[in-house]
Scaffold this motif. Sequence first.
Motif, short mmCIF file in Angstrom:
data_model
loop_
_atom_site.label_atom_id
_atom_site.label_comp_id
_atom_site.label_asym_id
_atom_site.label_seq_id
_atom_site.Cartn_x
_atom_site.Cartn_y
_atom_site.Cartn_z
N TYR A 76 0.83 -1.20 0.00
CA TYR A 76 0.00 0.00 0.00
C TYR A 76 0.87 1.26 0.00
O TYR A 76 2.03 1.24 0.40
CB TYR A 76 -0.94 -0.01 1.21
N ASP A 77 0.28 2.34 -0.44
CA ASP A 77 1.01 3.60 -0.59
C ASP A 77 1.59 4.08 0.73
O ASP A 77 0.90 4.08 1.76
CB ASP A 77 0.08 4.67 -1.16
N GLN A 78 2.85 4.50 0.68
CA GLN A 78 3.55 5.04 1.86
C GLN A 78 4.05 6.46 1.60
O GLN A 78 5.07 6.88 2.12
CB GLN A 78 4.73 4.14 2.23
N SER A 79 3.32 7.20 0.77
CA SER A 79 3.70 8.58 0.50
C SER A 79 3.57 9.40 1.77
O SER A 79 2.87 9.01 2.72
CB SER A 79 2.80 9.18 -0.58
N PRO A 80 4.25 10.57 1.86
CA PRO A 80 4.13 11.42 3.05
C PRO A 80 2.68 11.73 3.40
O PRO A 80 2.31 11.76 4.58
CB PRO A 80 4.91 12.67 2.67
N ALA A 81 1.83 11.96 2.39
CA ALA A 81 0.43 12.29 2.65
C ALA A 81 -0.30 11.11 3.29
O ALA A 81 -1.07 11.28 4.24
CB ALA A 81 -0.26 12.69 1.35
N SER A 82 -0.04 9.89 2.79
CA SER A 82 -0.69 8.71 3.36
C SER A 82 -0.21 8.44 4.78
O SER A 82 -1.00 8.13 5.67
CB SER A 82 -0.43 7.49 2.47
N LEU A 83 1.10 8.57 5.00
CA LEU A 83 1.64 8.32 6.34
C LEU A 83 1.11 9.35 7.34
O LEU A 83 0.83 9.02 8.50
CB LEU A 83 3.17 8.34 6.30
N ALA A 84 0.95 10.60 6.89
CA ALA A 84 0.41 11.64 7.77
C ALA A 84 -1.05 11.34 8.11
O ALA A 84 -1.48 11.53 9.26
CB ALA A 84 0.53 13.00 7.09
N ALA A 85 -1.81 10.84 7.13
CA ALA A 85 -3.21 10.49 7.37
C ALA A 85 -3.32 9.33 8.36
O ALA A 85 -4.19 9.33 9.24
CB ALA A 85 -3.90 10.15 6.06
N ILE A 86 -2.43 8.35 8.21
CA ILE A 86 -2.44 7.21 9.14
C ILE A 86 -2.13 7.68 10.55
O ILE A 86 -2.74 7.22 11.53
CB ILE A 86 -1.42 6.14 8.67
N LYS A 87 -1.22 8.64 10.68
CA LYS A 87 -0.88 9.19 11.99
C LYS A 87 -2.10 9.85 12.64
O LYS A 87 -2.32 9.76 13.85
CB LYS A 87 0.25 10.20 11.86
N GLU A 88 -2.91 10.52 11.81
CA GLU A 88 -4.15 11.12 12.31
C GLU A 88 -5.11 10.04 12.81
O GLU A 88 -5.76 10.20 13.84
CB GLU A 88 -4.81 11.96 11.22
N TYR A 89 -5.19 8.94 12.06
CA TYR A 89 -6.08 7.85 12.46
C TYR A 89 -5.62 7.22 13.77
O TYR A 89 -6.42 6.64 14.50
CB TYR A 89 -6.15 6.79 11.36
N GLN A 90 -4.33 7.32 14.09
CA GLN A 90 -3.81 6.74 15.33
C GLN A 90 -4.33 7.47 16.56
O GLN A 90 -4.26 6.93 17.67
CB GLN A 90 -2.27 6.76 15.32
N LYS A 91 -4.88 8.66 16.39
CA LYS A 91 -5.50 9.35 17.52
C LYS A 91 -6.74 8.59 17.98
O LYS A 91 -7.10 8.60 19.15
CB LYS A 91 -5.88 10.78 17.13
#
Length: 230
Positions: A76-91
Motif C-alpha cells: 500500500y502507498d507510503q507517500s508522506p500524505a498517506s503516512l500523515a493520514a495514518i498518523k491522524e487515524y492513530q488518535k
Amino acid sequence: MGQVFPPELYATKYPDIYPIINGKKFIPPNDRAQNWQPNFSAPDLLDAAKESVQQYFQKYPKMTYMAISVNEGRGYDQSPASLAAIKEYQKKYPNPQIAAAEFYSQTYWSFMNKLGEWMQTNEPGKLLLGLAYNDVSMAPDFKLSPNIIVMTVVHISEVKSDVILLPHLVGASTLSDWLKVSHHYGQHEWLEGMGFLIPRSYTHYYSRFVKAVKASGAQDMYQALECDPN
C-alpha cells in the motif's frame, strides 16, 4: 490491479496512481505483479479507472460486473500524505496496523464508491465488485453505491471463534458491519486443498452464515469458493 491499471499504458499517462513504497515510486514490472496497490488517494485514479471500465465493457458487453479487487500482496502507498493520514487515524486507533487498515479501507471504498456512482450513469445496469481483504477489510463509515458488490474474505470455519456473527467490542458483528453499508453482498472462501490437510466444507457454519445474510434483508448473496489440488 495490474489488469485494471496496466503499467505499460498508465505509468506514463497516470504516474501518480502508483504507490510510494520504502520511499521510492513503485511501477509494477508487468500487469501480473501482486506486491503493490494503487494509491487510492490519487486524484487521477478515478480517471484511469473510468477508462478501464469503459474498455472492459466494450470488450465484454455481456459481462454483468467488473472486479477491481486489491492484490494478494500488500504494497500500500507510503507517500508522506498517506503516512500523515495514518498518523491522524492513530488518535482514534493507537495500534498503527489498525490505524493503517482504517485509512486504506476508507480510501479504497471511497474510490470505489465514486466509480460506482459514475457507472450508474455511464454503465447503467453493470455492477462493480470490490474485495474486503487484508488492509481494506474494514467497513467504511458511509453507504456504498447500490451497484457495488462487497465480497468479504472471512473464514467460515472460524465463524464461531472469530465471532463473525456475534457483536464485537463496538456492538456490531463483522457481517453486520458490511451488510449495513452494502446492497449486494458476497463471500470468498477457501474451501479445501493447498495449504490445508482436510476439506474445509463446514456445512453447519455455512448454514448459519447464509441464514444471517438472508435475515438481514440483503438484496442478494454471491459466493466464491477457492479450491486448489492438495
